[in-house]
Design an enzyme around this catalytic site. Sequence first.
Site, PDB file in Angstrom:
ATOM      1  N   THR A  68       0.847  -1.195   0.000  1.00  0.00           N
ATOM      2  CA  THR A  68       0.000   0.000   0.000  1.00  0.00           C
ATOM      3  C   THR A  68       0.878   1.239   0.000  1.00  0.00           C
ATOM      4  OG1 THR A  68      -1.863  -1.066   1.120  1.00  0.00           O
ATOM      5  CG2 THR A  68      -1.738   1.326   1.260  1.00  0.00           C
ATOM      6  N   PHE A 126       1.130   5.178   0.795  1.00  0.00           N
ATOM      7  CA  PHE A 126       0.541   6.218   1.630  1.00  0.00           C
ATOM      8  C   PHE A 126       1.151   7.564   1.247  1.00  0.00           C
ATOM      9  CE2 PHE A 126       0.191   2.297   3.936  1.00  0.00           C
ATOM     10  CZ  PHE A 126      -0.994   2.371   4.642  1.00  0.00           C
TER      11      PHE A 126
END
Length: 354
Positions: free
Chosen positions: A254, A256
């Site tokens: 992921t 960010f």
Amino acid sequence: MSDELLNLRNQIDHLDEEILARLAERARHAQRIGTIKQGNLYRPEREAQVLRRLAEANPGPLPNAAVQTIFREIMSACLALEQPLKVGYLGPAGTFSESASRKHFGSAPNFLPLATIDDVFRAVEAGNVDYGVVPVENSTEGAVGGTLDLLLANPLKICGEVNLRIHQQLLSRADGIGAAKRLYSHAQSLAQCHEWLNRNLAHLPRVPVASNAEAARLAAEDPESCAIAGEAAAELYGLKVLAANIEDDPNNTTRFLVIARHDAGPSGQDRTSLVCSAPNRPGAMHALLEPFARHGVSMTKLQSRPARAGLWEYVFYIDIEGHQSEAPVAAALQELNERAAFVKILGSYPVAAI
């Protein structure tokens, strides 16, 4: 104990004392910088440059990632002497967003869990926190639409990015999988572990909840359940790991973004994010992208998203290599402004160092 082993331990003790003395000297220099500088003392481009330089100079045997993690903590502690930071993230405590925040800023800041991505943006804009950390895309499940919409509507800037490898753990108070009667997890984690769950827990009811940390909290209260969450949540809620790394894609990552009221200066290895819209005429998209190719600017992301202005109207989120202050990027962006119906620069920032 052998003489050789005793001698090696004595040498390590001596080196530890030298390291401690050097750390104290570094901290004093950091304090002095704090008395000289004005405004924001945290400069993401400076930290990125330091981490890259140390990786290049690393003689081993420690891997580069370990060296960068150690020095991230040193810089975090020294910065706290100059200017204690407040960092907001998508909570609650124990989420991957918290892990990403600590990876980027180290352990020294005050970390504030917030209920929604919108709350993170609001806290930064209001000055209640200095920086915010929000998820923007996952390598398996794609973009986080709420973050993209808020970047478009909000005046805040992107000043950094964090790439976090996502390892999903099956957690429970029970001693084995067979004792569980229900499974709690965030919907995205259920999707990331879909095939593993079908092979191993196809019979178990799946209960979507607001976050993985909330799933872990529920599993801690319910001994006949299990949860999918990260190691931080397991430690926070005292849960056993029944099965480790159950994500379907071993490279599941992921990305960010770090948001602030300021962006970052050039670090030498940067990314610029922007959003734009094309006028409704043939060849409009080609006209928007052509300046990047002509000025030798590499585009790393192009994503469309429905605009809020009207039906079947879209905006385009673009990531390019380089800082907006660099001549080729600046020239391409100037031409884009002349051709697009709308352009907003979301920020230039260092490419994630670790």
